[in-house]
Design a protein around this motif. Structure first.
Motif, PDB file in Angstrom:
ATOM      1  N   ILE A  12       0.836  -1.205   0.000  1.00 31.96           N
ATOM      2  CA  ILE A  12       0.000   0.000   0.000  1.00 31.96           C
ATOM      3  C   ILE A  12       0.873   1.258   0.000  1.00 31.96           C
ATOM      4  N   ALA A  13       1.898   1.272   0.854  1.00 34.23           N
ATOM      5  CA  ALA A  13       2.772   2.453   0.954  1.00 34.23           C
ATOM      6  C   ALA A  13       3.510   2.713  -0.352  1.00 34.23           C
ATOM      7  N   SER A  14       4.044   1.661  -0.966  1.00 33.30           N
ATOM      8  CA  SER A  14       4.799   1.817  -2.210  1.00 33.30           C
ATOM      9  C   SER A  14       3.915   2.285  -3.357  1.00 33.30           C
ATOM     10  N   MET A  15       2.716   1.742  -3.458  1.00 32.33           N
ATOM     11  CA  MET A  15       1.810   2.160  -4.519  1.00 32.33           C
ATOM     12  C   MET A  15       1.357   3.605  -4.315  1.00 32.33           C
ATOM     13  N   GLN A  16       1.230   4.005  -3.056  1.00 33.31           N
ATOM     14  CA  GLN A  16       0.807   5.373  -2.760  1.00 33.31           C
ATOM     15  C   GLN A  16       1.887   6.383  -3.130  1.00 33.31           C
ATOM     16  N   VAL A  17       3.141   6.089  -2.779  1.00 32.43           N
ATOM     17  CA  VAL A  17       4.248   7.014  -3.065  1.00 32.43           C
ATOM     18  C   VAL A  17       4.644   6.955  -4.535  1.00 32.43           C
ATOM     19  N   GLY A  18       4.660   5.748  -5.093  1.00 31.35           N
ATOM     20  CA  GLY A  18       4.992   5.592  -6.509  1.00 31.35           C
ATOM     21  C   GLY A  18       6.454   5.258  -6.756  1.00 31.35           C
ATOM     22  N   VAL A  19       6.722   4.817  -7.979  1.00 34.33           N
ATOM     23  CA  VAL A  19       8.073   4.441  -8.414  1.00 34.33           C
ATOM     24  C   VAL A  19       8.427   5.285  -9.630  1.00 34.33           C
ATOM     25  N   ILE A  20       9.620   5.876  -9.636  1.00 32.72           N
ATOM     26  CA  ILE A  20       9.983   6.759 -10.751  1.00 32.72           C
ATOM     27  C   ILE A  20      11.239   6.320 -11.487  1.00 32.72           C
ATOM     28  N   LEU A  21      11.837   5.208 -11.100  1.00 25.80           N
ATOM     29  CA  LEU A  21      13.135   4.862 -11.688  1.00 25.80           C
ATOM     30  C   LEU A  21      13.061   4.517 -13.170  1.00 25.80           C
ATOM     31  N   TYR A  22      11.833   4.220 -13.682  1.00 22.51           N
ATOM     32  CA  TYR A  22      11.703   3.911 -15.101  1.00 22.51           C
ATOM     33  C   TYR A  22      11.643   5.176 -15.967  1.00 22.51           C
ATOM     34  N   ARG A  23      11.484   6.335 -15.333  1.00 26.67           N
ATOM     35  CA  ARG A  23      11.439   7.574 -16.116  1.00 26.67           C
ATOM     36  C   ARG A  23      12.756   7.775 -16.849  1.00 26.67           C
ATOM     37  N   ARG A  24      12.679   8.451 -17.974  1.00 31.69           N
ATOM     38  CA  ARG A  24      13.853   8.527 -18.842  1.00 31.69           C
ATOM     39  C   ARG A  24      14.930   9.463 -18.309  1.00 31.69           C
ATOM     40  N   LYS A  25      14.546  10.523 -17.627  1.00 29.54           N
ATOM     41  CA  LYS A  25      15.551  11.413 -17.045  1.00 29.54           C
ATOM     42  C   LYS A  25      15.236  11.576 -15.566  1.00 29.54           C
ATOM     43  N   VAL A  26      15.822  10.700 -14.773  1.00 30.60           N
ATOM     44  CA  VAL A  26      15.647  10.745 -13.327  1.00 30.60           C
ATOM     45  C   VAL A  26      17.002  10.461 -12.693  1.00 30.60           C
ATOM     46  N   TYR A  27      17.266  11.070 -11.542  1.00 32.71           N
ATOM     47  CA  TYR A  27      18.591  10.983 -10.939  1.00 32.71           C
ATOM     48  C   TYR A  27      18.528  10.271  -9.589  1.00 32.71           C
ATOM     49  N   HIS A  83      19.294  18.981 -27.369  1.00 28.39           N
ATOM     50  CA  HIS A  83      20.444  18.570 -26.559  1.00 28.39           C
ATOM     51  C   HIS A  83      19.993  17.870 -25.280  1.00 28.39           C
ATOM     52  N   GLU A  84      18.907  18.343 -24.673  1.00 35.55           N
ATOM     53  CA  GLU A  84      18.384  17.689 -23.468  1.00 35.55           C
ATOM     54  C   GLU A  84      17.995  16.240 -23.765  1.00 35.55           C
ATOM     55  N   LEU A  85      17.447  16.011 -24.944  1.00 33.60           N
ATOM     56  CA  LEU A  85      16.979  14.674 -25.305  1.00 33.60           C
ATOM     57  C   LEU A  85      18.113  13.736 -25.690  1.00 33.60           C
ATOM     58  N   THR A  86      19.174  14.273 -26.240  1.00 37.10           N
ATOM     59  CA  THR A  86      20.199  13.413 -26.840  1.00 37.10           C
ATOM     60  C   THR A  86      21.543  13.394 -26.113  1.00 37.10           C
ATOM     61  N   ASP A  87      21.776  14.317 -25.175  1.00 39.66           N
ATOM     62  CA  ASP A  87      23.082  14.374 -24.515  1.00 39.66           C
ATOM     63  C   ASP A  87      23.370  13.125 -23.684  1.00 39.66           C
ATOM     64  N   HIS A  88      22.314  12.458 -23.212  1.00 44.79           N
ATOM     65  CA  HIS A  88      22.486  11.238 -22.420  1.00 44.79           C
ATOM     66  C   HIS A  88      21.827  10.074 -23.156  1.00 44.79           C
ATOM     67  N   SER A  89      22.639   9.181 -23.675  1.00 48.20           N
ATOM     68  CA  SER A  89      22.092   8.067 -24.453  1.00 48.20           C
ATOM     69  C   SER A  89      21.204   7.169 -23.605  1.00 48.20           C
ATOM     70  N   TRP A  90      21.464   7.136 -22.264  1.00 44.34           N
ATOM     71  CA  TRP A  90      20.686   6.262 -21.396  1.00 44.34           C
ATOM     72  C   TRP A  90      19.238   6.724 -21.224  1.00 44.34           C
ATOM     73  N   ALA A  91      18.937   7.954 -21.671  1.00 43.81           N
ATOM     74  CA  ALA A  91      17.546   8.423 -21.590  1.00 43.81           C
ATOM     75  C   ALA A  91      16.678   7.718 -22.631  1.00 43.81           C
ATOM     76  N   GLY A  92      17.290   7.212 -23.686  1.00 41.41           N
ATOM     77  CA  GLY A  92      16.552   6.412 -24.652  1.00 41.41           C
ATOM     78  C   GLY A  92      15.769   7.201 -25.686  1.00 41.41           C
ATOM     79  N   TYR A  93      16.186   8.439 -25.984  1.00 43.43           N
ATOM     80  CA  TYR A  93      15.511   9.255 -27.010  1.00 43.43           C
ATOM     81  C   TYR A  93      16.343   9.263 -28.293  1.00 43.43           C
ATOM     82  N   ARG A  94      15.670   9.238 -29.440  1.00 44.37           N
ATOM     83  CA  ARG A  94      16.324   9.407 -30.733  1.00 44.37           C
ATOM     84  C   ARG A  94      15.554  10.466 -31.517  1.00 44.37           C
TER      85      ARG A  94
END
Length: 469
Positions: free
Chosen positions: A61-76, A161-172
């Motif tokens: 319940i706690a995890s679903m309420q707070v949420g998970v963001i690690l799958y986002r393309r630009k997260v630190y 540049h924001e989209l492409t400077d980091h290949s790990w973001a997964g944008y082309r």
């Protein structure tokens, strides 16, 4: 409109939460087995599997309420840590209440504290590992999102540049459309044609996921058909506002009812939930310190101070707080009583300091009475350092955006202090660097960031800081 990508993210969140729920249960069972044949077993009032299922349900319940963001393309990492901290805090409270009210176990035990601490470490390792694997997967060409740009203004160029400077973001970015080619765009982002050619391109390239448009409003007859096509063909359409003529920094979209507007910066601490979390932590942290370690430190400081210099133990000084409100900031006195205390900043070889005062400053012991300010609500554990009234008056006229730091409560320690801007500001650029750090903290606040700053502060105090004088 929910797309298949939104559904995908929901399934990823559910998968991660489910794995962590199993991890939470497995960790509890492992710790229980360690105490099975010891007197600690008596903290459980019901069969262990009953407590185990309750703990797993509360974590889910706690995890679903707070949420998970690690799958986002630009997260630190610090943002992931912030989510983990909120999840563990909410879980600890929720599970603690349920287990205590139901008389399942004694949650005021070292066992429960050890469990929460171990769970925090395990979840952190798990999420950071998953994030690293996902970044590697995207860097190698997996899970890509294809983008086209419509308009070649400065905003879209920076966006490229924001989209492409980091290949790990997964944008082309496949290219851009505009009325004329823009020589400022790099060769890797080719000119694809005029805005009227966009729909034909999308029809031939059905794998396009995102379209960012920064055309002027005068091109509305071109923009409207683009929006309709994107909405009907599962292409995410984003309008990029042309504000670079008068604003040269990032903006944030907000809604006031049905009216959209742009703000100059994110303000996480304006949200009630975040303010409540930060204030609760401040009260618990400061109260715990003041009731445990502080009396011992106060006794030692009092004895040594009285033996080494005449005058009071505490030093209080008016400083500027949130919304420029003045308050008395408390410290252990580290200098001889002098008339320049409210106007002259301490320097490295300041003759006003005593040998004992120098030790207190090096180890930050002189700052500890400010936990009283935290408890009173004038300060926070973490935030921009409060300045003397004279300095606020002077620097507010010399440094642009200096007063932004007063949108939040000042802190005992802060981001600027742990990133090299502690101590005397010999030149104007030193204070400018501190203000940049303070504004960055305000815009990027998270509970995890506060914990990281506290950790860095303690580490610096142990090792000693060259700028602490």
């Amino acid at each position: 409109m929910k797309t298949k990508y939104d559904t995908y993210n929901e399934w990823v969140s559910l998968f991660i939460t489910s794995c962590e729920t199993v991890l939470a249960g497995g960790l509890f069972y492992a710790l229980f087995m360690l105490i099975k044949d010891t007197p600690w077993k008596q903290i459980l009032n019901v069969p262990h599997y009953q407590v185990l299922l309750t703990v797993m349900l509360c974590y889910f319940i706690a995890s679903m309420q707070v949420g998970v963001i690690l799958y986002r393309r630009k997260v630190y990492a610090y943002q992931i840590m912030g989510k983990i901290s909120k999840t563990i805090l909410l879980f600890g409270i929720l599970a603690g209440v349920v287990l205590e009210v139901g008389k399942f176990m004694d949650v005021w035990s070292y066992f429960y504290l050890a469990y929460l601490t171990s769970l925090f470490l395990c979840i952190t390792i798990f999420r950071i590992f998953l994030r690293k694997m996902l970044k590697q997967y995207r860097s190698k060409g997996g899970n890509l999102r294809f983008v086209i740009l419509v308009g070649s203004g400065e905003n879209n160029l920076e966006l490229y540049h924001e989209l492409t400077d980091h290949s790990w973001a997964g944008y082309r970015v496949n290219g851009y459309f505009d009325h004329e080619p823009n020589p400022d765009f790099p060769p890797e982002c080719p000119y694809l044609g005029k805005p009227t050619d966009v729909i034909k391109y999308l029809e031939k390239n059905a794998n396009t996921h995102y379209l960012f448009c920064c055309l002027h409003s005068k091109d509305h007859e071109i923009i409207r058909p683009l929006i309709d096509y994107c909405e009907n063909n599962l292409v995410h359409f984003y309008s990029v506002p042309n504000v670079r003529t008068y604003l040269h920094k990032r903006m944030y979209f907000n809604m006031m009812g049905s009216v959209p507007y742009l703000s100059l910066r994110k303000d996480p601490l304006s949200r009630t939930g975040n303010k409540l979390l930060k204030r609760t932590f401040d009260i618990v942290f400061s109260l715990t310190f003041l009731c445990t370690l502080f009396p011992i430190i106060l006794l030692i400081v009092t004895i040594i101070t009285k033996l080494t210099m005449p005058g009071p133990i505490f030093f209080k000084q008016k400083r500027n707080g949130q919304n420029d409100k003045e308050f008395y900031c408390y410290k252990f006195r580290s200098m001889k009583v002098n008339a320049q205390a409210d106007s002259l900043q301490a320097t490295k070889d300041d003759p006003r300091k005593t040998r004992w005062g120098n030790i207190m400053r090096k180890t930050s012991i002189d700052e500890l009475p400010q936990f009283i300010n935290v408890l009173l609500g004038d300060m926070s554990v973490v935030g921009p350092r409060p300045h003397m009234l004279k300095h606020t008056e002077e620097y507010s006229k010399l440094i642009n955006k200096y007063m932004v730091r007063h949108f939040v409560k000042p802190g005992i320690t802060g981001w600027s202090q742990v990133t090299g801007y502690r101590g005397e500001t010999k030149e104007l650029k030193d204070m400018e660097g501190r203000i940049r750090g303070d504004i960055w903290y305000i815009e990027h606040w998270s509970f995890g960031l506060d914990l990281f700053i506290i950790y860095k502060t303690v580490a610096n105090a142990i090792h000693g800081e060259k700028n602490a004088y």
